[in-house]
Enzyme design. Sequence first.
Site, PDB file in Angstrom:
ATOM      1  N   GLY A   1      60.610 -56.183 -16.265  1.00 45.70           N
ATOM      2  CA  GLY A   1      59.390 -56.810 -16.731  1.00 45.70           C
ATOM      3  C   GLY A   1      58.155 -56.215 -16.090  1.00 45.70           C
ATOM      4  O   GLY A   1      58.186 -55.167 -15.435  1.00 45.70           O
TER       5      GLY A   1
ATOM      6  N   ALA B   1      62.672 -53.471   3.283  1.00 46.13           N
ATOM      7  CA  ALA B   1      61.404 -52.794   3.062  1.00 46.13           C
ATOM      8  C   ALA B   1      61.551 -51.318   3.402  1.00 46.13           C
ATOM      9  O   ALA B   1      62.251 -50.945   4.339  1.00 46.13           O
ATOM     10  CB  ALA B   1      60.318 -53.428   3.930  1.00 46.13           C
TER      11      ALA B   1
ATOM     12  N   THR C   1      51.900 -50.705 -16.990  1.00 43.87           N
ATOM     13  CA  THR C   1      50.451 -50.846 -16.890  1.00 43.87           C
ATOM     14  C   THR C   1      49.949 -50.208 -15.594  1.00 43.87           C
ATOM     15  O   THR C   1      50.702 -50.024 -14.636  1.00 43.87           O
ATOM     16  CB  THR C   1      50.025 -52.322 -16.925  1.00 43.87           C
ATOM     17  OG1 THR C   1      50.547 -52.996 -15.768  1.00 43.87           O
ATOM     18  CG2 THR C   1      50.550 -53.013 -18.178  1.00 43.87           C
TER      19      THR C   1
ATOM     20  N   LYS D   1      61.734 -49.968 -19.684  1.00 39.36           N
ATOM     21  CA  LYS D   1      60.469 -50.505 -19.184  1.00 39.36           C
ATOM     22  C   LYS D   1      59.578 -50.729 -20.401  1.00 39.36           C
ATOM     23  O   LYS D   1      58.933 -49.796 -20.890  1.00 39.36           O
ATOM     24  CB  LYS D   1      59.818 -49.525 -18.204  1.00 39.36           C
ATOM     25  CG  LYS D   1      58.496 -50.003 -17.609  1.00 39.36           C
ATOM     26  CD  LYS D   1      58.698 -51.082 -16.573  1.00 39.36           C
ATOM     27  CE  LYS D   1      57.387 -51.467 -15.903  1.00 39.36           C
ATOM     28  NZ  LYS D   1      57.561 -52.486 -14.855  1.00 39.36           N
TER      29      LYS D   1
END
Length: 225
Positions: A95, A186, A25, A21
């Site tokens: 990303g 999900a 952030t 990674k």
Amino acid sequence: MTTAAIAALALSQRRRVAVLKPAQTGVRPGEPGDLADVERLVGAGPTLRELRRYPDPLSPEAAARRSGLAPLGPVEIARAATELDADHDLTLIEGAGGLLVRFDERGNSLADVAWALGAPVVVVAEAGLGTLNATALTAEVATKRGLNVAGVVIGSWPDEPDLAALCNLEDLPVAAGAPLLGVLPAGLGAAGREDFLAGAGRGLSPWFGGQFDPECFAGSASAQK
């Protein structure tokens, strides 16, 4: 979740896996980030490496600028990936925000890292409205930059898909110019490790070591609707 699912299948095949990674952030020092989720879901098997952590939930470039911390460039990322790959069978690079999200003031991005490494790109897409444009733009930029888009994975398939989601099962591969390599349900991230591995196997294609068949899934999803 897609990164963790790919890692889980590779580990189940006794492959040595590393997950990189480059920039995390929106997470402060000491708080769990994306790599903590990977470890929670697949165990201590993979080598996990995070290069930078910025507290603000922004692009890496903006977050670095606001925090006063050093930015991250493609050379450092590529060097870390190469070091990991020397001792692992599979190195996954996750990303932050998309293919062209800026890492530094020069505008370097994950696309530059992929090009430097000659690494294939897996596009993780949303299921519903708006995803075709985002996926097509990502794939077009990747192709123009000489990158290999291996395929697209729907990262979170709703329990009750609407018409747009159902149609996107057919349209997303067209937008990406690459095959649909998986659909993850999900809520999979809330599963225990055994159930997560089973879900990864059902949701990812044989390209990753799973059993996902896009035609069978589309037929089943349409029938349920």
